[in-house]
Design an enzyme around this catalytic site. Sequence first.
Site, PDB file in Angstrom:
ATOM      1  N   TYR A  85       5.387  38.390  37.431  1.00  0.00           N
ATOM      2  CA  TYR A  85       6.768  37.922  37.566  1.00  0.00           C
ATOM      3  C   TYR A  85       7.790  39.032  37.727  1.00  0.00           C
ATOM      4  O   TYR A  85       8.862  38.810  38.265  1.00  0.00           O
ATOM      5  CB  TYR A  85       7.152  37.083  36.340  1.00  0.00           C
ATOM      6  CG  TYR A  85       6.477  35.751  36.309  1.00  0.00           C
ATOM      7  CD1 TYR A  85       5.158  35.639  35.888  1.00  0.00           C
ATOM      8  CD2 TYR A  85       7.140  34.594  36.701  1.00  0.00           C
ATOM      9  CE1 TYR A  85       4.528  34.418  35.846  1.00  0.00           C
ATOM     10  CE2 TYR A  85       6.516  33.363  36.659  1.00  0.00           C
ATOM     11  CZ  TYR A  85       5.213  33.277  36.235  1.00  0.00           C
ATOM     12  OH  TYR A  85       4.596  32.065  36.202  1.00  0.00           O
ATOM     13  N   ASN A 157      12.506  32.303  41.891  1.00  0.00           N
ATOM     14  CA  ASN A 157      11.778  31.418  40.990  1.00  0.00           C
ATOM     15  C   ASN A 157      12.774  30.495  40.292  1.00  0.00           C
ATOM     16  O   ASN A 157      13.655  30.978  39.576  1.00  0.00           O
ATOM     17  CB  ASN A 157      11.024  32.253  39.939  1.00  0.00           C
ATOM     18  CG  ASN A 157      10.298  31.391  38.920  1.00  0.00           C
ATOM     19  OD1 ASN A 157       9.502  30.529  39.287  1.00  0.00           O
ATOM     20  ND2 ASN A 157      10.585  31.596  37.645  1.00  0.00           N
ATOM     21  N   GLU A 158      12.640  29.200  40.523  1.00  0.00           N
ATOM     22  CA  GLU A 158      13.455  28.199  39.810  1.00  0.00           C
ATOM     23  C   GLU A 158      14.940  28.549  39.790  1.00  0.00           C
ATOM     24  O   GLU A 158      15.612  28.397  38.769  1.00  0.00           O
ATOM     25  CB  GLU A 158      12.924  28.002  38.384  1.00  0.00           C
ATOM     26  CG  GLU A 158      11.511  27.466  38.356  1.00  0.00           C
ATOM     27  CD  GLU A 158      11.079  26.928  36.991  1.00  0.00           C
ATOM     28  OE1 GLU A 158      11.915  26.869  36.072  1.00  0.00           O
ATOM     29  OE2 GLU A 158       9.896  26.549  36.874  1.00  0.00           O
ATOM     30  N   ASP A 200       9.429  21.717  39.366  1.00  0.00           N
ATOM     31  CA  ASP A 200       9.046  20.384  39.838  1.00  0.00           C
ATOM     32  C   ASP A 200       9.902  19.347  39.132  1.00  0.00           C
ATOM     33  O   ASP A 200       9.533  18.814  38.102  1.00  0.00           O
ATOM     34  CB  ASP A 200       7.555  20.135  39.591  1.00  0.00           C
ATOM     35  CG  ASP A 200       7.082  18.814  40.194  1.00  0.00           C
ATOM     36  OD1 ASP A 200       7.853  18.210  40.978  1.00  0.00           O
ATOM     37  OD2 ASP A 200       5.953  18.400  39.888  1.00  0.00           O
ATOM     38  N   GLU A 262       2.735  27.438  38.917  1.00  0.00           N
ATOM     39  CA  GLU A 262       2.427  27.347  37.480  1.00  0.00           C
ATOM     40  C   GLU A 262       1.899  25.938  37.252  1.00  0.00           C
ATOM     41  O   GLU A 262       2.465  24.982  37.770  1.00  0.00           O
ATOM     42  CB  GLU A 262       3.691  27.493  36.604  1.00  0.00           C
ATOM     43  CG  GLU A 262       4.359  28.846  36.661  1.00  0.00           C
ATOM     44  CD  GLU A 262       5.671  28.924  35.852  1.00  0.00           C
ATOM     45  OE1 GLU A 262       6.051  27.912  35.210  1.00  0.00           O
ATOM     46  OE2 GLU A 262       6.304  29.984  35.882  1.00  0.00           O
ATOM     47  N   TYR A 293      -0.779  28.644  34.106  1.00  0.00           N
ATOM     48  CA  TYR A 293       0.165  29.350  33.247  1.00  0.00           C
ATOM     49  C   TYR A 293      -0.407  29.372  31.845  1.00  0.00           C
ATOM     50  O   TYR A 293      -0.579  28.310  31.264  1.00  0.00           O
ATOM     51  CB  TYR A 293       1.516  28.636  33.281  1.00  0.00           C
ATOM     52  CG  TYR A 293       2.633  29.394  32.605  1.00  0.00           C
ATOM     53  CD1 TYR A 293       3.353  30.355  33.303  1.00  0.00           C
ATOM     54  CD2 TYR A 293       2.956  29.159  31.271  1.00  0.00           C
ATOM     55  CE1 TYR A 293       4.373  31.058  32.680  1.00  0.00           C
ATOM     56  CE2 TYR A 293       3.975  29.868  30.653  1.00  0.00           C
ATOM     57  CZ  TYR A 293       4.672  30.809  31.371  1.00  0.00           C
ATOM     58  OH  TYR A 293       5.680  31.519  30.767  1.00  0.00           O
TER      59      TYR A 293
END
Length: 468
Positions: A85, A157-158, A200, A262, A293
Amino acid sequence: MHYSIPGLALLAGLTAAVDPVEVRGQDFVNSVSGDRFVVIGVDYQPGGQGAISADNDKDVLSDPEACTRDAALMQSLGVNTIRSYNVDPTLNHDECMSIFNGVGIYVILDVNTPVYGQHIDRSNPAGTYTRGYMEHVFTVIEAFKGYPNLLGFFGGNEIINDLETADENPPYMRAVQRDMKDYIAAHADRPIPVGYSAADVREFTEDTFNYLACDNGDSSASDFFGLNSYSWCGSESSFQTAEYDVLVEMFSNASIPVFFSEYGCNDPSPRVFDEVEALYSPQMTVMSGGLVYEWSQEDNNYGLVDISTDGSLRLRADYDSLQKQYSRINVTLLEASNDTATGIPAPRCSSNLIQADDFSDEFDIPSRPSGVDALISSGLSSAPTGALVSVTATAVALPVYDTNSASMSDLAITVTSEANHPVGTASRTSSGSGSATASGAATTETGGAHRLSGAVALALGAAAFAAL
Ligand SMILES: *[C@@H]1O[C@H](CO)[C@@H](O)[C@H](O)[C@H]1NC(C)=O
Ligand SMILES: *[C@@H]1O[C@H](CO)[C@@H](O)[C@H](O)[C@H]1NC(C)=O
Ligand SMILES: *[C@@H]1O[C@H](CO)[C@@H](O)[C@H](O)[C@H]1NC(C)=O
């Protein structure tokens, strides 16, 4: 830079390289053999997010002893991909990247860190999309572009994690992807894929995908799409109750690879990983696999292994159950190429691709911050660039214990030149624990389906040259 020198293949010190993976339509594909590549992976961030900071001289891909320990265990587990990450691009990653390459494991890397100025702040995208930020991102690209087992970069990421952040942020995510892809096109020797890792949240998962994957007539589209999904929890769940059927329908015509970046709900604990069978089944070939994850146990309780501050490691029951699930994967099914899947074109971007009222349907992508054009045309000449080195230390030096607390003292990596795959997927019968994990040598070739890679790389400046 890699030189193919088959005549010297018997010399010690040569580093065998895995074949780079590329994107073709909906699939990842081995760029040499043409076989499909499906991610069988784990997320890898021992120490958690806080492991990287301004006053730290380490990241998860800079400690060769720890990488050898983890690579040996992942080789037995059956992993072919890890995701990390955040990294410090000024550190040297040659040894760790070569160790993971040596066991047939690819790396997907996020280019961002929690340090301010090294990510897009979702509450202020316009103010954090800066020249300094893009220079950080390009430094990460420079550091990793030379490794053949680099599968791709996550540009974000997100960043969108609710509808409030879905209005302003999407154009900036495409802007960052555009700049990364333009930099890679100008300064890397292959088209390294760039994608996004999405939360998600079903009210806008499809909008996020449609927004990022469509063709806007520029270079800003995602090359792949990762989904962080925890909908399948234990044996009570199923293809229907976890709504995997919804995902299969949603992505049936996807023009880029989609996989779980993940997954692995941690209720019950230890986990049973029943979703693995579904994810790699014929029902779900539209997905390109997923990343569990996560490797190490951290505060949020998702680990496959416990790592102590002294570097010793103990397997958790989750490791054994995941290994058992992986051993049932049909690798032949996953490697089959599919001309329909690789030939799906992206739809043109248009506001009618977007459903939620609050989600941006604006495809006017922000122009580059001042100075970024020059960085892209000239490249970062002073940024360090990594390359494979020969892997000579194959034994694991740090103490490792199995789930019964028995010492795994013979543990070692087995160097190969092709993608790793689960033990037991062809001729082998699975043992689930004990002997299969007690020796790194348990993972070798299974079955004849895997062609040997012809690629032999000589790491410049490494011991190989000294030996000549
Ligand atoms: C996928 O494409 C096919 C052929 O163009 C079309 O019939 C089908 O409705 C599409 N499915 C989805 C979910 O968009
Ligand atoms: C694995 O997949 C291949 C290709 O679809 C199929 O022919 C074979 O029967 C499968 N093997 C098992 C054990 O299901
Ligand atoms: C090939 O890909 C298409 C598109 O995803 C899919 O509908 C079809 O089932 C795939 N074929 C096989 C054999 O997996």
